[in-house]
Design an enzyme around this catalytic site. Structure first.
Site, short mmCIF file in Angstrom:
data_model
loop_
_atom_site.label_atom_id
_atom_site.label_comp_id
_atom_site.label_asym_id
_atom_site.label_seq_id
_atom_site.Cartn_x
_atom_site.Cartn_y
_atom_site.Cartn_z
N CYS A 391 26.42 6.35 2.98
CA CYS A 391 25.56 6.28 1.85
C CYS A 391 26.34 5.88 0.62
CB CYS A 391 24.91 7.55 1.35
SG CYS A 391 23.38 7.44 0.65
N HIS A 515 22.19 9.15 6.17
CA HIS A 515 23.28 10.13 6.45
C HIS A 515 23.22 10.51 7.90
CE1 HIS A 515 24.37 11.14 2.25
NE2 HIS A 515 23.16 10.50 1.87
N GLU A 517 25.06 12.45 9.50
CA GLU A 517 25.64 13.64 9.44
C GLU A 517 24.68 14.75 9.42
OE1 GLU A 517 25.84 11.70 6.80
OE2 GLU A 517 25.87 13.07 5.00
N1 GLN Z 1 24.18 7.43 -5.51
C1 GLN Z 1 23.80 6.69 -4.63
C2 GLN Z 1 22.16 6.31 -4.40
O1 GLN Z 1 21.61 7.13 -5.22
C3 GLN Z 1 24.03 7.23 -2.95
C4 GLN Z 1 23.49 8.43 -3.02
C5 GLN Z 1 24.22 9.28 -1.54
O2 GLN Z 1 25.29 8.98 -1.41
N2 GLN Z 1 23.38 10.24 -1.02
O3 GLN Z 1 21.94 5.62 -3.80
#
Ligand code: GLN
Length: 552
Positions: A391, A515, A517
């Protein structure tokens, strides 16, 4: 007159409920104890689900700071929930939904909305019966279609916030057949200075429970070691349960061994008998023993993975830790996650990653430590150190590439540097309008198309994957051609959203906008994590060390 929820409920369905409360102090691991019991019931052939009650006023965990509360776990339906639901998903190997996390905020919101729309026909709306009815309804609905539902109440008995929930459970039990409900209370049994296991805290906490009308059926004592038989007897006598209903839950090195310990103590068997399930259970030699085999297998080496984040708290990245562990189980190695504070790298690389075999940059929000994360990406990319970006770690891999390969010096994410002249990561044009209305986070499971012949294709073994998301920003479509021409490959996408990136000439450099995970399980490790470990184990690693040296 029966309450509203009782009227709609058919008790003949014979669904079984295990209510789990905690005493003395929080953080005893009652969720793990409950999930482990659930695992054993599942091994015996039952369909088990769980509900986590969080008595806080937040409607969901989405707004909670991971530093205080640990990771925000994301479900496939996009629910942002307490990290305990992640434990249930991993232990029970199930996918849960947002309704399986019940909070005070959710319950009150619903009841107040109904009051505003006139649903209560002029009645006075009260905690009993309106709030308690809504709690009972939620538990029943979440349990529907399952044999056994474990309901864990967060916090400690005696907390003001927990009272309406405990009262709801009391009523619930009253409305149900006796052998459908089991109250399990998990408490602390500390050692005194002279090495005695002390039962007084347990006695007090059970007294507290009984004062609100709840008598535990089972007591589980968390202690450094197993409870001494005399101690069990004492607890039984003072808390009014049979001695066979008192179980030890000693410290174990690995939480995945808790089910084995619970089984050794006979807790699962006792639960099945009390719930009248013993006859339906699979005979012992036919039970599913994959969990046991997996967690007791021999490993053949160790791998050190740096986790470059801003929170020095294991709980803040618990699903990543777990995913590394699952991948380790699959690759037959132990994985040591080594936390590296991203701020340490902010002023340039100074050997922080010299001794690790690979790097993970996790998700995150906001600017703290961001330059350190970018520096970790640069070091991994230039030094052929296996890298997995999740992410924000994906987004920063794009920013790093734009800065140091494309030469766009001030490239950044618009989230962090709104004034940058190269917003490599930005909201998509169609998101700008939405932004004004709030609620722009892209959440939950979405399908990603994967290009054939890529690393992504190899690790997933498929031309698509469905993974969970929690982000707002995207790779800016205006830069994609330039990035790809310079050698960055976007190998997974959903329409105009870039989902997976890789560097073809690197031993392993993969980033995912999603994600992975949150979908990793013991026995079903997440492909990007397995890919990371396999790249490390694959012959000579990028730093010229042989497999033996890496494993040594
Ligand atoms: N802050 C980033 C976004 O909003 C990544 C979010 C995250 O890593 N969960 O796109």
């Amino acid at each position: 007159m029966p309450t509203e929820s009782a009227q709609n409920y058919d008790p003949t369905k014979g669904r079984k409920f295990i209510f789990v409360t905690g005493g003395v102090m929080s953080g005893l691991g009652k969720g793990i104890t409950a999930a482990s019991t659930g695992r054993l019931l599942a091994n015996a052939g039952f369909d088990v689900t769980a509900v986590k009650i969080d008595p806080y006023l937040n409607v969901d965990a989405g707004t909670m700071n991971p530093y205080q509360h640990g990771e925000v776990y994301v479900l496939k339906d996009g629910g942002e929930v307490d990290l305990d639901l992640g434990n249930y998903e991993r232990f029970l190997d199930i996918d849960m939904t947002f309704d399986h996390n019940v909070t005070t905020g959710k319950v009150y919101q619903e009841v107040i909305e109904r009051e505003r729309s006139g649903d209560y026909l002029g009645k006075t709306v009260q905690i009993i019966p309106h709030i308690t009815d809504d709690i009972k309804r939620r538990i029943r609905e979440a349990a529907e279609g399952h044999d056994v539902c474990i309901v864990e109440v967060g916090g400690t008995v005696g907390d003001i916030e927990g009272m309406p929930f405990l009262e709801a459970l009391r009523q619930f039990a009253h409305e149900q057949d006796e052998d459908d409900i089991l109250f399990t209370h998990v408490t602390l049994v500390p050692y005194s200075k002279n090495g005695e296991q002390k039962t007084k805290p347990t006695q007090h906490s059970v007294k507290e429970l009984r004062s609100i009308g709840l008598q535990p059926d089972i007591l589980v004592g968390r202690c450094e070691d197993k409870l001494h038989p005399d101690v069990k007897e004492k607890i039984a006598l003072f808390c009014d349960v049979p001695t066979e209903a008192v179980f030890s839950n000693p410290d174990v090195e690995d939480i995945y061994h808790v089910p084995l310990m619970v089984e050794e103590e006979g807790l699962d068997q006792y639960v099945m008998e009390r719930l009248d399930l013993a006859e339906e259970a699979l005979p012992e030699d036919e039970r599913d023993n994959r969990w046991r085999n997996l967690v007791t297998q021999e490993t053949t080496g160790e791998i050190d993975i740096a986790l470059v984040g801003k929170y020095g708290l294991e709980d803040a990245y618990i699903s990543i830790h777990e995913s590394l562990k699952h991948a380790g189980l699959e690759a037959g190695v132990d994985v040591n996650p080594i936390w590296v504070h991203s701020e340490e790298l902010a002023d340039g690389y100074d050997g922080e990653l010299d001794d690790v075999d690979g790097v993970v940059v996790p998700g995150g929000f906001g600017s703290r430590g961001i330059e350190g994360k970018i520096e970790a990406v640069r070091y991994a990319r230039e030094n052929d150190l296996p890298y997995l970006g999740l992410c924000l770690g994906f987004q920063m891999a794009v920013v790093e590439f734009a800065r140091n390969v494309l030469g766009l010096d001030d490239a950044h994410s618009a989230e962090i540097e709104p004034e940058t002249s190269h917003p490599i990561i930005d909201l998509l044009p169609e998101q700008y309008d939405l932004e004004d209305m709030g609620g722009t986070m892209r959440l939950g499971a979405h399908e990603t198309d994967i290009d054939e012949g890529t690393v992504a294709h190899e690790i997933y073994g498929d031309t698509s994957c469905t993974e969970r998301h929690r982000h707002r920003y995207e790779v800016n479509p205006e830069y994609i051609d330039d990035l790809e021409e310079a050698g960055l490959r976007f190998s997974g996408h959903t329409n105009n959203r870039m989902e997976i990136l890789e560097l073809p000439d690197h031993p392993y450099f993969v980033g995912t906008q999603f994600h992975p995970e949150f979908r990793s399980r013991p026995g079903r490790a997440s492909p990007p994590f397995v890919g990371l470990l396999e790249a490390i184990l694959d012959g000579d690693d990028a730093r010229g060390r042989t497999e033996e040296e890496v494993e040594a």
